[in-house]
Design a protein around this motif. Structure first.
Motif, PDB file in Angstrom:
ATOM      1  N   GLY A 176      -2.977  17.775  -5.696  1.00 47.20           N
ATOM      2  CA  GLY A 176      -2.836  18.294  -4.350  1.00 47.20           C
ATOM      3  C   GLY A 176      -3.280  17.299  -3.299  1.00 47.20           C
ATOM      4  O   GLY A 176      -2.920  17.420  -2.134  1.00 47.20           O
ATOM      5  N   GLN A 177      -4.057  16.284  -3.700  1.00 49.25           N
ATOM      6  CA  GLN A 177      -4.544  15.347  -2.698  1.00 49.25           C
ATOM      7  C   GLN A 177      -3.470  14.367  -2.267  1.00 49.25           C
ATOM      8  O   GLN A 177      -2.525  14.063  -2.996  1.00 49.25           O
ATOM      9  CB  GLN A 177      -5.759  14.578  -3.228  1.00 49.25           C
ATOM     10  CG  GLN A 177      -7.034  15.398  -3.128  1.00 49.25           C
ATOM     11  CD  GLN A 177      -8.281  14.541  -3.255  1.00 49.25           C
ATOM     12  OE1 GLN A 177      -8.307  13.567  -3.987  1.00 49.25           O
ATOM     13  NE2 GLN A 177      -9.306  14.920  -2.543  1.00 49.25           N
ATOM     14  N   VAL A 178      -3.683  13.878  -1.040  1.00 48.84           N
ATOM     15  CA  VAL A 178      -2.798  12.882  -0.471  1.00 48.84           C
ATOM     16  C   VAL A 178      -3.654  11.665  -0.178  1.00 48.84           C
ATOM     17  O   VAL A 178      -4.744  11.795   0.369  1.00 48.84           O
ATOM     18  CB  VAL A 178      -2.191  13.421   0.842  1.00 48.84           C
ATOM     19  CG1 VAL A 178      -1.432  12.338   1.576  1.00 48.84           C
ATOM     20  CG2 VAL A 178      -1.272  14.603   0.547  1.00 48.84           C
ATOM     21  N   ILE A 223      -8.578   8.012   0.635  1.00 47.57           N
ATOM     22  CA  ILE A 223      -7.871   8.908   1.546  1.00 47.57           C
ATOM     23  C   ILE A 223      -7.780   8.265   2.928  1.00 47.57           C
ATOM     24  O   ILE A 223      -8.507   7.326   3.237  1.00 47.57           O
ATOM     25  CB  ILE A 223      -8.567  10.297   1.633  1.00 47.57           C
ATOM     26  CG1 ILE A 223     -10.004  10.152   2.140  1.00 47.57           C
ATOM     27  CG2 ILE A 223      -8.547  10.988   0.273  1.00 47.57           C
ATOM     28  CD1 ILE A 223     -10.664  11.488   2.455  1.00 47.57           C
ATOM     29  N   MET A 224      -6.908   8.768   3.754  1.00 48.25           N
ATOM     30  CA  MET A 224      -6.746   8.299   5.132  1.00 48.25           C
ATOM     31  C   MET A 224      -7.619   9.216   5.990  1.00 48.25           C
ATOM     32  O   MET A 224      -7.333  10.407   6.093  1.00 48.25           O
ATOM     33  CB  MET A 224      -5.289   8.412   5.581  1.00 48.25           C
ATOM     34  CG  MET A 224      -4.283   7.759   4.645  1.00 48.25           C
ATOM     35  SD  MET A 224      -4.469   5.987   4.501  1.00 48.25           S
ATOM     36  CE  MET A 224      -3.875   5.455   6.107  1.00 48.25           C
ATOM     37  N   ILE A 271       0.879  -1.166   0.000  1.00 49.32           N
ATOM     38  CA  ILE A 271       0.000   0.000   0.000  1.00 49.32           C
ATOM     39  C   ILE A 271       0.922   1.224   0.000  1.00 49.32           C
ATOM     40  O   ILE A 271       1.768   1.354   0.874  1.00 49.32           O
ATOM     41  CB  ILE A 271      -0.873   0.047   1.292  1.00 49.32           C
ATOM     42  CG1 ILE A 271      -1.596  -1.274   1.527  1.00 49.32           C
ATOM     43  CG2 ILE A 271      -1.826   1.231   1.260  1.00 49.32           C
ATOM     44  CD1 ILE A 271      -2.691  -1.567   0.543  1.00 49.32           C
ATOM     45  N   SER A 272       0.754   2.090  -0.992  1.00 49.72           N
ATOM     46  CA  SER A 272       1.636   3.258  -1.060  1.00 49.72           C
ATOM     47  C   SER A 272       0.863   4.517  -0.725  1.00 49.72           C
ATOM     48  O   SER A 272      -0.312   4.640  -1.056  1.00 49.72           O
ATOM     49  CB  SER A 272       2.197   3.409  -2.478  1.00 49.72           C
ATOM     50  OG  SER A 272       2.881   2.240  -2.848  1.00 49.72           O
ATOM     51  N   LEU A 273       1.536   5.455  -0.058  1.00 53.94           N
ATOM     52  CA  LEU A 273       0.947   6.772   0.162  1.00 53.94           C
ATOM     53  C   LEU A 273       1.498   7.682  -0.928  1.00 53.94           C
ATOM     54  O   LEU A 273       2.709   7.714  -1.172  1.00 53.94           O
ATOM     55  CB  LEU A 273       1.317   7.328   1.531  1.00 53.94           C
ATOM     56  CG  LEU A 273       0.657   6.665   2.737  1.00 53.94           C
ATOM     57  CD1 LEU A 273       0.997   7.424   4.009  1.00 53.94           C
ATOM     58  CD2 LEU A 273      -0.859   6.589   2.568  1.00 53.94           C
ATOM     59  N   VAL A 274       0.583   8.379  -1.603  1.00 51.29           N
ATOM     60  CA  VAL A 274       1.026   9.240  -2.694  1.00 51.29           C
ATOM     61  C   VAL A 274       0.456  10.636  -2.541  1.00 51.29           C
ATOM     62  O   VAL A 274      -0.541  10.856  -1.852  1.00 51.29           O
ATOM     63  CB  VAL A 274       0.588   8.692  -4.080  1.00 51.29           C
ATOM     64  CG1 VAL A 274       1.266   7.357  -4.366  1.00 51.29           C
ATOM     65  CG2 VAL A 274      -0.927   8.561  -4.181  1.00 51.29           C
TER      66      VAL A 274
END
Ligand code: GTP
Length: 605
Positions: A256-258, A242-243, A210-213
């Motif tokens: 711009g989103q994480v 999203i988290m 699982i990657s955070l981008v």
């Protein structure tokens, strides 16, 4: 969410200044935590508990919040960072996804060494800084004095400082407002080709990596075919979201989103932190990635009982699954047998890992004295050496060593003025150079002073931190950053028992300290090593030169001598006992050493 209502920020602070508490308040105030179910809520707390047990936030946690303001809904992405420069790489990669940072300072403690080091990383990244003073509910809080310190240390206008209590929640709404008003929205166009920045990853047994981008440009949707700039491998996005603070699936991630993505990535090693992901077939210019984690402190780890090696290696591998910045290679030593050599980002990183390993192993491991990576310059090449046994004898001209370089750090110490002299002594006794100091505020002897100097990294890997704390009655805080390499007069010191060198005991020392170190170690060995059947010379040597010597006199190991003829059975039992303990002896040349002796020597090293 369009990009002008997105804010990406992180909280940076010295340990214990209240980062987790403020994060909790922000999640609550925006309804993010209550909205999550009770079970999930518990999970959030559990995560924090694990970190608290380790006494430090090691792994970055990221959460998105939604907050209405001025009739619009804002998406606030909190990107958590570890608070120590040992993890500068993690701090830096997390900050790369932000446009702003809350600089949190405890109003009772004031500006500390790590406040400064994390501030510097944030400024280097061009982030908007929002200064926040925490814990103003405490009677010992001195908000005015600390605001002056912040001005002196960071050049911050005291007017901009927000005073809060993360504990009671007072002032936290002003923090939310400042995040929206002062931090610029991210840039990036939805119509541009996809460019996603990979800044963290974890492993899930069922879904793989699982990657955070952080989406820089373009839009990422479920089912999209993507590729990595670094490995050129192709993947299909199977899930994204999203988290919030746990994973909440969404249909797309916009500029711009994480958020997180799952794709058919099977191995953790495929997720390169700092990598750029793009649409398959539509290549983009990769974003400047990061330097890979660079180990700066090394130590060997051996099982007390050599039969346990595979078990030990297995536990080390398991521990490194959750901390991939630890470097692991096998090594062997004639004295200690088969073991592993571990590389760490810094001293704190090593302590955290050592603690976890000892917990798992009931301390049944021998950890050799830590060493740093040296550069050995030969007339035709440069080699990096991090293991004293591989260090050449520089006094032997046939080895053709031009010079040796050692890693240097820029250290900052913040301390009440009354301890300044003591701290200067400490630094000078550790080969400090370019020492400088200035006052952060002028409230007499309790006013804070910041002391900066260059120190060889090797000087701070053993007892520097303990001395710093004890000689300042616990008031000093300390941090350091990488300052490159510098030529230095270093030599390899070997120890000989009965004229045979013991590889596990080799050390790299500065010329100016060789006499003192040699004498101290020889004395110590003399105390620890049990007497043998014959006389044993214990020597410290640099090249062919003997620096120090002690002699262990002979001793006849007749364990039955004290039993006056006595009982036959009793005699036998003693002989058997002696046999038992023989098994745990390590033979070094002609000398038998109990394993425990190594443990004692290295532990107190
Ligand atoms: P690390 O994760 O170790 O870096 O710590 P942290 O910066 O996350 O600090 P944390 O939030 O764990 O807070 C440290 C201690 O300070 C805890 O005991 C908190 O309860 C306490 N604390 C945090 N904010 C406040 C505050 O506003 N007032 C008071 N009185 N205590 C606070």
């Amino acid at each position: 969410f369009e990009r002008d209502v997105i804010r990406n920020f992180s909280i940076i602070a010295h340990i214990d200044h209240g980062k987790s508490t403020l994060a909790d308040r922000l999640l609550e105030l925006t309804g993010t935590i209550e909205r999550a179910q009770k079970g999930l809520n518990q999970q959030v707390l559990d995560k924090l508990k694990v970190e608290r047990e380790r006494g430090i936030t090691v792994k970055a946690q990221t959460a998105s919040m939604v907050h209405p303001f001025d009739g619009r809904k804002y998406l606030l992405n909190l990107i958590d960072t570890p608070g120590h420069v040992d993890f500068a790489w993690e701090v830096s990669r997390s900050l790369a996804a932000c446009q702003g940072a809350l600089l949190l300072v405890d109003a009772t403690q004031g500006v500390q060494a790590q406040s400064i080091s994390v501030f510097n990383v944030a400024v280097e990244r061009g982030l908007k800084i929002i200064p926040v003073l925490n814990k103003i509910d405490l009677p010992a809080a001195q908000p005015e004095q600390i605001a002056v310190q912040m001005q002196a240390a960071f050049g911050i206008d005291p007017e901009e400082v927000i005073q809060i209590s993360a504990k009671t929640g007072k002032g936290v709404d002003a923090v939310l407002r400042a995040i929206i008003e002062r931090i610029p929205p991210p840039t990036g166009e939805a119509t541009a080709p996809l460019k996603a920045f990979l800044f963290d990853s974890s492993y899930d047994r069922y879904r793989g990596v699982i990657s955070l981008v952080n989406i820089r440009e373009g839009v990422l949707r479920k089912g999209d075919k993507i590729a990595s700039c670094y490995t050129r491998k192709k993947y299909e996005v199977t899930e994204l979201g999203i988290m919030h603070p746990e994973e909440v699936p969404t249909t797309s991630l916009r500029p711009g989103q994480v958020g997180y993505i799952a794709c058919n990535m099977k191995e953790s090693s495929e997720a390169h932190i700092g990598d750029t992901l793009h649409r398959a077939g539509v290549p983009v210019e990769p974003m400047p990635g990061f330097k890979p984690a660079k180990a700066m402190v090394y130590a060997g780890v051996y099982p007390i009982d050599s039969n346990d090696f595979l078990k030990l290696e297995e536990s080390i591998k398991r521990l490194t699954l959750t901390d991939r910045s630890v470097e692991v290679t096998r090594e062997s030593s004639t004295a200690l047998g088969q073991g592993c050599r571990l590389g760490f980002l810094g001293t704190l990183h090593m302590d955290v890992f050592r603690q976890r390993l000892e917990d798992e192993y009931d301390a049944n491991v021998i950890i050799t004295a830590p060493t740093v990576p040296y550069k050995v310059v030969y007339h035709d090449r440069v080699e990096t050496v991090s293991n004293p046994t591989e260090f050449p004898d520089v006094t032997d001209s046939t080895n053709r060593v031009v010079e040796v370089q050692e890693p240097i750090v820029k250290a900052s110490i913040i301390v009440p003025q009354e301890y300044l002299g003591e701290m200067m002594d400490l630094c000078f006794s550790h080969r400090a150079e370019d020492l400088d100091h200035r006052y952060l505020d002028s409230s007499g002897s309790s006013g804070r002073t910041i002391l900066t100097c260059n120190l060889p990294l090797t000087e701070i890997v053993t007892d520097f931190f303990d001395q710093l704390k004890s000689r300042s009655s616990g008031f000093a805080s300390f941090d350091y950053e990488d300052a490159g390499y510098q030529p230095s007069k270093l030599v390899k010191m070997t120890f000989l028992l009965n004229n045979k060198p013991v590889d596990a005991l080799a050390l790299i020392v500065h010329r100016s300290a060789e006499q003192a170190v040699g004498r101290a170690w020889v004395k110590k060995l003399h105390k620890i090593i049990p007497r043998q059947m014959f006389e044993v010379p214990i020597q410290a040597a640099v090249g062919r030169r003997i620096i120090a010597r002690e002699t262990l006199s002979a001793y006849r190991a007749d364990v039955t001598a004290g039993l006056y003829g006595g009982h036959h059975e009793r005699k036998l039992k003693h002989l058997n006992n002696q046999k038992e303990s023989k098994k745990r002896m390590k033979r070094v040349g002609t000398v038998d050493l109990p394993q425990e002796a190594f443990y004692d020597m290295l532990k107190t090293g």
